[in-house]
Design a protein around this motif. Structure first.
Motif, mmCIF file in Angstrom:
data_model
loop_
_atom_site.group_PDB
_atom_site.id
_atom_site.type_symbol
_atom_site.label_atom_id
_atom_site.label_comp_id
_atom_site.label_asym_id
_atom_site.label_seq_id
_atom_site.Cartn_x
_atom_site.Cartn_y
_atom_site.Cartn_z
ATOM 1 N N LYS A 190 -40.102 37.350 -25.791
ATOM 2 C CA LYS A 190 -39.546 38.454 -24.991
ATOM 3 C C LYS A 190 -38.049 38.238 -24.741
ATOM 4 N N GLU A 223 -36.235 38.980 -27.899
ATOM 5 C CA GLU A 223 -36.231 40.416 -28.196
ATOM 6 C C GLU A 223 -35.209 41.153 -27.331
ATOM 7 N N LYS A 277 -29.569 41.823 -27.947
ATOM 8 C CA LYS A 277 -29.201 42.923 -28.839
ATOM 9 C C LYS A 277 -27.976 42.504 -29.639
ATOM 10 N N ALA A 283 -35.008 51.525 -29.479
ATOM 11 C CA ALA A 283 -35.026 50.085 -29.230
ATOM 12 C C ALA A 283 -36.062 49.632 -28.206
ATOM 13 N N LYS A 307 -42.606 46.736 -21.477
ATOM 14 C CA LYS A 307 -41.801 47.375 -22.500
ATOM 15 C C LYS A 307 -41.654 46.427 -23.677
ATOM 16 N N ILE A 308 -41.640 46.999 -24.837
ATOM 17 C CA ILE A 308 -41.416 46.229 -26.053
ATOM 18 C C ILE A 308 -39.967 46.470 -26.455
ATOM 19 N N ASP A 309 -39.185 45.413 -26.552
ATOM 20 C CA ASP A 309 -37.812 45.553 -27.051
ATOM 21 C C ASP A 309 -37.834 45.240 -28.530
ATOM 22 N N TYR A 310 -37.180 46.051 -29.311
ATOM 23 C CA TYR A 310 -37.065 45.705 -30.731
ATOM 24 C C TYR A 310 -35.657 46.005 -31.223
ATOM 25 N N ASP A 311 -35.350 45.419 -32.356
ATOM 26 C CA ASP A 311 -34.021 45.548 -32.935
ATOM 27 C C ASP A 311 -33.922 46.881 -33.674
#
Ligand code: ATP
Lengths: 336, 155
Positions: A259, A262, A265, B12, B33-37
């Motif tokens: 997490k 992720e 950024k 994102a 929440k899922i954070d992705y690139d």
């Protein structure tokens, strides 16, 4: 090399030698029955029918996941009087993250992405009570921009209390592991942290002196080496938590570490492309920064799509200062 | 016990909320929440969505899925980040044999399907009914609650 290209052992046709590790030799091969391209690892053992001989294959089965190297089959066989467990698995033409690192520069985005993948697979295997115990770039296979964890050969089912017996490669092993030989979720996390450290800093060769020095036994290796100047604090922080000397201060789970990664950024994914020359492509923009030398002056030159951005160009009287500035600019633009 | 997992997608990030009914009480059991690139190329993005969504489903073990459906995309970003991830979710729903209920923004405006006064905006009632759960407790997150809530009522 035990086997030669073209040789057929049981239903496996050897194509070429790939490399060898502590447990045996790996070959690129074809499974003639399944007509399947594969990699085969020949692990010598006493008795091919013994449970132990199939441990790696069985663990891998338990850990089946899209980020774990798939094991197709385990063949007990014997060759020239020696028994082997031939572990037939997915073949990776690009090889391991370690091999990749030897060939090319690993960008921060790649390093983070690969570690996220590995943490997904760990989260899954930990949930099944399996520790990996030997996470390192050499055990991470690369394909299509994703990473898969290989070599559950050292894995052991986590007994009650979550502690297994010691294993692993010294550099990636947590300090308490050197001390008491106990592997835990926290020692796997430490190994991911060291892997991330190696990848983001693009450490191709570890100095031999380090490998025997006390810093790896007392967990102060990262502190001693420090980070490359381009690495922003946000990323350093994650590595530092994962590699905390004190196991209880590390991420409590693979999920928590994932997490955190992720949440990073990447803004400009800088890549080293020559001597003091970096580039990053973002959308339709090609950013470039390099040091130009003229009349004993050194200038860090920043260009976007081949046009100078004068607000980011600086002149210095020595190269070190110019390089420092260059690293500072990269450091400040790498993450959002 | 029924668990409804609701999703809303943005660039994102993927927001999700798990509503659980026990003895007739519907509560917010977890949210995340899922954070992705967002800069990944589409094939890798699709792979990441499915990896993350599978992981969330493994963890929350819902028996029903719900998601916000966006149908008007005036930008590439809307198409890519609000519509496409739904395909990954739909694929997973199929593989796991789970029902997936979809709701447009429009269909969440009236209070009626939620058993509220028709004039009441359901999104404004989320905090009253399920509580406030910071951090990242905004309308994106509340929408993931809304779709799960409505799917629960229709189940
Ligand atoms: N499935 C595979 N596809 C392609 N190459 C592989 C595969 N598995 C292993 N290799 C390569 O074969 C070589 C030997 O691998 P192996 O896993 O036996 O040892 P290692 O990881 O280098 O060391 P250790 O035994 O300490 O884990 C390495 O170069 C590795 O990258």
């Amino acid at each position: 090399m035990i086997f030669q290209p073209g040789q057929i052992i049981n239903n496996l046709k050897i194509e070429r030698y790939t490399g060898s590790g502590a447990f045996g030799e790996v070959y690129e091969a074809t499974d003639l029955v399944m007509n399947r391209h594969c990699a085969v690892k020949f692990v010598p053992n006493q008795n091919p029918n013994q449970f132990d001989a199939h441990k790696e294959g069985q663990f891998l089965h338990l850990c089946r996941h899209s980020r774990v190297v798939e094991v197709y089959d385990v063949h007990p066989l014997s060759y020239a009087g020696q028994a082997y467990a031939a572990i037939e698995m997915e073949f990776f033409p690009e090889g391991s993250a370690e091999a990749y690192l030897e060939r090319s520069y690993v960008t921060a985005r790649q390093a983070i992405r690969w570690c996220i993948d590995i943490l997904f697979s760990l989260e899954h295997s930990h949930a099944n009570g399996v520790l990996h115990r030997d996470i390192k770039p050499g055990n991470i296979m690369i394909s299509n921009g994703t990473a898969k964890l290989s070599d559950f050969g050292l894995a052991t089912v986590v007994p009650q209390g979550g502690i297994g017996s010691g294993a692993g490669t010294p550099l990636y092993a947590a300090p308490e592991l050197h001390l008491n030989n106990e592997t835990t979720i926290a020692t796997d996390i430490y190994s991911v942290g060291m892997t991330l450290f190696e990848l983001i800093n693009n450490i191709r060769v570890w100095r031999d002196s380090l490998l025997i020095s006390t810093v790896i036994f007392n967990g102060s290796l990262i502190k001693k080496l420090g980070y490359h100047e381009i690495i922003p604090k946000k990323i350093q922080r994650i590595c530092n938590i994962a590699c905390n000397k004190n196991a209880s201060k590390r991420y409590a789970s693979a999920r928590l570490m994932r997490k955190s990664l992720e949440a990073i950024k990447i803004d400009l994914n800088w890549e080293l492309v020559g001597n003091d020359k970096w580039k990053s492509i973002k959308g339709s923009k090609r950013h470039q920064i390099e040091i130009e030398e003229r009349k004993s002056k050194f200038e860090t030159v920043y260009k976007v799509n081949e046009r100078r951005d004068n607000s980011l160009c600086f002149v210095f009287s020595n190269k070190n200062d110019a390089r420092k500035k260059l690293y500072e600019i990269i450091n400040q633009t790498l993450v959002k | 016990m029924t668990g409804v997992l609701g999703f809303s997608f943005q660039k994102a990030k993927i927001r999700y909320s798990l509503l659980v009914e026990e003895d007739g009480n519907l509560t917010l059991a977890s949210k995340g929440k899922i954070d992705y690139d967002a800069d990944l190329e589409l094939p890798n993005l699709a792979d990441r969505w499915s990896l993350s969504l599978n992981e969330i489903l493994d963890e929350t073990k819902p028996n029903l899925l719900a998601a916000l459906q966006v149908y008007d995309s005036d930008t590439l970003d809307t198409a890519k980040f609000q519509i496409m991830p739904l395909t990954s979710l739909a694929n997973i729903a199929f593989n796991r044999n789970l029902k997936l209920q979809l709701y447009t923004g429009q269909s969440l405006r009236s209070g009626k399907p939620f058993g509220l006064d028709p004039k009441t905006r359901p999104i404004n009632e989320v905090d009253n009914i399920f509580g406030s759960h910071p951090p990242y407790w905004d309308d994106f997150q509340r929408k993931s609650v809304l779709v799960a809530w409505r799917a629960y009522r229709e189940a």
